[in-house]
Design a protein around this motif. Structure first.
Motif, mmCIF file in Angstrom:
data_model
loop_
_atom_site.group_PDB
_atom_site.id
_atom_site.type_symbol
_atom_site.label_atom_id
_atom_site.label_comp_id
_atom_site.label_asym_id
_atom_site.label_seq_id
_atom_site.Cartn_x
_atom_site.Cartn_y
_atom_site.Cartn_z
ATOM 1 N N GLY A 1 -49.080 13.463 -12.302
ATOM 2 C CA GLY A 1 -47.780 13.358 -11.656
ATOM 3 C C GLY A 1 -46.911 12.330 -12.348
ATOM 4 O O GLY A 1 -47.305 11.727 -13.344
ATOM 5 N N ARG A 2 -45.707 12.136 -11.791
ATOM 6 C CA ARG A 2 -44.747 11.178 -12.347
ATOM 7 C C ARG A 2 -44.038 10.453 -11.220
ATOM 8 O O ARG A 2 -43.771 11.025 -10.163
ATOM 9 N N ILE A 3 -43.717 9.198 -11.506
ATOM 10 C CA ILE A 3 -42.890 8.395 -10.614
ATOM 11 C C ILE A 3 -41.643 8.032 -11.415
ATOM 12 O O ILE A 3 -41.745 7.550 -12.540
ATOM 13 N N PHE A 4 -40.477 8.280 -10.827
ATOM 14 C CA PHE A 4 -39.221 7.991 -11.503
ATOM 15 C C PHE A 4 -38.630 6.708 -10.930
ATOM 16 O O PHE A 4 -38.674 6.478 -9.729
ATOM 17 N N SER A 5 -38.073 5.887 -11.795
ATOM 18 C CA SER A 5 -37.546 4.590 -11.397
ATOM 19 C C SER A 5 -36.159 4.396 -11.998
ATOM 20 O O SER A 5 -35.822 5.021 -13.010
ATOM 21 N N LYS A 6 -35.352 3.523 -11.370
ATOM 22 C CA LYS A 6 -34.021 3.229 -11.906
ATOM 23 C C LYS A 6 -34.106 2.493 -13.234
ATOM 24 O O LYS A 6 -33.285 2.684 -14.116
ATOM 25 N N CYS B 1 -43.676 3.573 -19.203
ATOM 26 C CA CYS B 1 -43.107 3.373 -20.537
ATOM 27 C C CYS B 1 -41.668 2.909 -20.395
ATOM 28 O O CYS B 1 -41.156 2.770 -19.295
ATOM 29 N N ASN B 2 -41.020 2.706 -21.521
ATOM 30 C CA ASN B 2 -39.632 2.234 -21.486
ATOM 31 C C ASN B 2 -38.640 3.376 -21.277
ATOM 32 O O ASN B 2 -37.475 3.247 -21.607
ATOM 33 N N ASP B 3 -39.101 4.494 -20.703
ATOM 34 C CA ASP B 3 -38.205 5.614 -20.387
ATOM 35 C C ASP B 3 -37.959 5.733 -18.882
ATOM 36 O O ASP B 3 -37.467 6.753 -18.413
ATOM 37 N N ASN B 4 -38.333 4.694 -18.093
ATOM 38 C CA ASN B 4 -38.151 4.643 -16.646
ATOM 39 C C ASN B 4 -39.014 5.644 -15.880
ATOM 40 O O ASN B 4 -38.709 5.988 -14.733
ATOM 41 N N ILE B 5 -40.074 6.116 -16.506
ATOM 42 C CA ILE B 5 -40.994 7.055 -15.857
ATOM 43 C C ILE B 5 -42.397 6.475 -15.931
ATOM 44 O O ILE B 5 -42.831 6.000 -16.977
ATOM 45 N N VAL B 6 -43.103 6.545 -14.785
ATOM 46 C CA VAL B 6 -44.523 6.187 -14.754
ATOM 47 C C VAL B 6 -45.298 7.495 -14.697
ATOM 48 O O VAL B 6 -45.113 8.292 -13.773
ATOM 49 N N PHE C 1 -48.098 -0.513 -5.193
ATOM 50 C CA PHE C 1 -46.776 -1.104 -5.298
ATOM 51 C C PHE C 1 -46.301 -1.067 -6.746
ATOM 52 O O PHE C 1 -47.098 -1.215 -7.665
ATOM 53 N N THR C 2 -45.006 -0.894 -6.929
ATOM 54 C CA THR C 2 -44.420 -0.995 -8.261
ATOM 55 C C THR C 2 -43.257 -1.986 -8.212
ATOM 56 O O THR C 2 -42.583 -2.126 -7.182
ATOM 57 N N GLY C 3 -43.048 -2.669 -9.327
ATOM 58 C CA GLY C 3 -41.899 -3.544 -9.486
ATOM 59 C C GLY C 3 -41.202 -3.185 -10.777
ATOM 60 O O GLY C 3 -41.849 -3.026 -11.809
ATOM 61 N N ASP C 4 -39.877 -3.030 -10.717
ATOM 62 C CA ASP C 4 -39.177 -2.610 -11.927
ATOM 63 C C ASP C 4 -38.187 -3.673 -12.406
ATOM 64 O O ASP C 4 -37.995 -4.708 -11.771
ATOM 65 N N ALA C 5 -37.562 -3.402 -13.536
ATOM 66 C CA ALA C 5 -36.684 -4.369 -14.192
ATOM 67 C C ALA C 5 -35.386 -4.604 -13.434
ATOM 68 O O ALA C 5 -34.660 -5.538 -13.742
ATOM 69 N N SER C 6 -35.084 -3.788 -12.416
ATOM 70 C CA SER C 6 -33.888 -4.017 -11.604
ATOM 71 C C SER C 6 -34.158 -5.012 -10.477
ATOM 72 O O SER C 6 -33.248 -5.389 -9.753
ATOM 73 N N GLY C 7 -35.419 -5.386 -10.313
ATOM 74 C CA GLY C 7 -35.810 -6.273 -9.225
ATOM 75 C C GLY C 7 -36.320 -5.532 -8.006
ATOM 76 O O GLY C 7 -36.677 -6.148 -7.003
ATOM 77 N N ALA C 8 -36.386 -4.218 -8.077
ATOM 78 C CA ALA C 8 -36.844 -3.427 -6.934
ATOM 79 C C ALA C 8 -38.367 -3.445 -6.828
ATOM 80 O O ALA C 8 -39.070 -3.272 -7.828
ATOM 81 N N LEU C 9 -38.858 -3.657 -5.620
ATOM 82 C CA LEU C 9 -40.274 -3.523 -5.294
ATOM 83 C C LEU C 9 -40.403 -2.302 -4.407
ATOM 84 O O LEU C 9 -39.704 -2.186 -3.399
ATOM 85 N N THR C 10 -41.299 -1.381 -4.764
ATOM 86 C CA THR C 10 -41.448 -0.136 -4.014
ATOM 87 C C THR C 10 -42.881 -0.005 -3.540
ATOM 88 O O THR C 10 -43.818 -0.276 -4.286
ATOM 89 N N VAL C 11 -43.039 0.434 -2.287
ATOM 90 C CA VAL C 11 -44.359 0.681 -1.705
ATOM 91 C C VAL C 11 -44.595 2.187 -1.725
ATOM 92 O O VAL C 11 -43.738 2.966 -1.289
ATOM 93 N N TRP C 12 -45.758 2.590 -2.235
ATOM 94 C CA TRP C 12 -46.120 4.001 -2.349
ATOM 95 C C TRP C 12 -47.418 4.233 -1.585
ATOM 96 O O TRP C 12 -48.207 3.319 -1.420
ATOM 97 N N LYS C 13 -47.646 5.470 -1.154
ATOM 98 C CA LYS C 13 -48.892 5.814 -0.481
ATOM 99 C C LYS C 13 -49.443 7.109 -1.053
ATOM 100 O O LYS C 13 -48.722 8.108 -1.159
#
Length: 150
Positions: free
Chosen positions: A105-110, A88-93, A125-137
Motif C-alpha cells: 500500500g501507500r500513504i500520501f503526505s503533504k 522517500c522524498n516524493d511525499n509517499i510512504v 504514527f508519522t511525522g512529516d516535514a510540514s510539522g504534521a503528526l498523523t495517527v494511523w490504525k
C-alpha cells in the motif's frame, strides 16, 4: 566510511569491529526485522543484510527505488505479517510485505515523511516535514466472500 556506512560495535569495549560497506551515498536509516538488518540510503536503495554463522554481515538483497530513501521502519500489520515502511522524498510512504518486497500500500503526505513510529493496539504514527503528526490504525482486510448482517 564517510557515507555513514553501518557499523558493528562491541558493546563491552565500545570499539567498532566491522563497517558494512555497500551503499554509494549517505545511509539514512536502519531497521531490524525477522533476523535481518535493513539499511536505506540516498543512493535510492534498501539493502537487506544477514549475519552468517561467523557473524559476517552480507547483503542478501538490494531493492532499488526511483527516489532517495529517507527512513525505514519495520513492523507487523494487523494480521501480524511483517511489513517495512519506506518514505522517500516524493511525499509517499510505500509499504512492502516481507520477505517478497511486494507493495502492500501507500500513504500520501503533504511533505516528505521523516519519522514513523509504532504505537499500541495496531496504531502507528508519522511525522512529516510540514510539522504534521498523523495517527494511523491498521485495519484487517474483509474476508472475501464474507457477508455481514442478518
Amino acid at each position: 566510511m564517510d557515507k555513514g556506512d553501518p557499523q558493528v560495535w562491541d558493546i563491552d569495549t565500545f570499539q567498532c569491529i566491522k563497517t558494512l560497506s555497500g551503499h554509494a551515498d549517505v545511509v539514512t536509516s536502519l531497521a531490524h526485522c525477522n533476523g535481518c538488518l535493513f539499511s536505506s540510503s540516498l543512493d535510492c536503495t534498501i539493502k537487506v543484510w544477514f549475519a552468517t554463522e561467523r557473524q559476517n554481515w552480507e547483503v542478501i538483497y538490494t531493492h532499488k527505488e526511483e527516489n532517495s530513501v529517507l527512513a525505514l521502519r519495520g513492523m507487523n500489520d494487523a494480521e501480524t505479517k511483517p511489513v517495512v515502511f519506506r518514505p522517500c522524498n516524493d511525499n509517499i510512504v510505500r509499504l512492502y510485505e516481507l520477505p517478497s518486497f511486494s507493495e502492500k500500500g501507500r500513504i500520501f503526505s503533504k511533505r516528505e515523511v521523516r519519522v514513523i513510529e509504532r504505537g499500541p493496539k495496531n496504531l502507528f504514527f508519522t511525522g512529516d516535514a510540514s510539522g504534521a503528526l498523523t495517527v494511523w490504525k491498521w485495519q484487517l482486510k474483509p474476508q472475501e466472500g464474507s457477508t455481514s448482517g442478518s
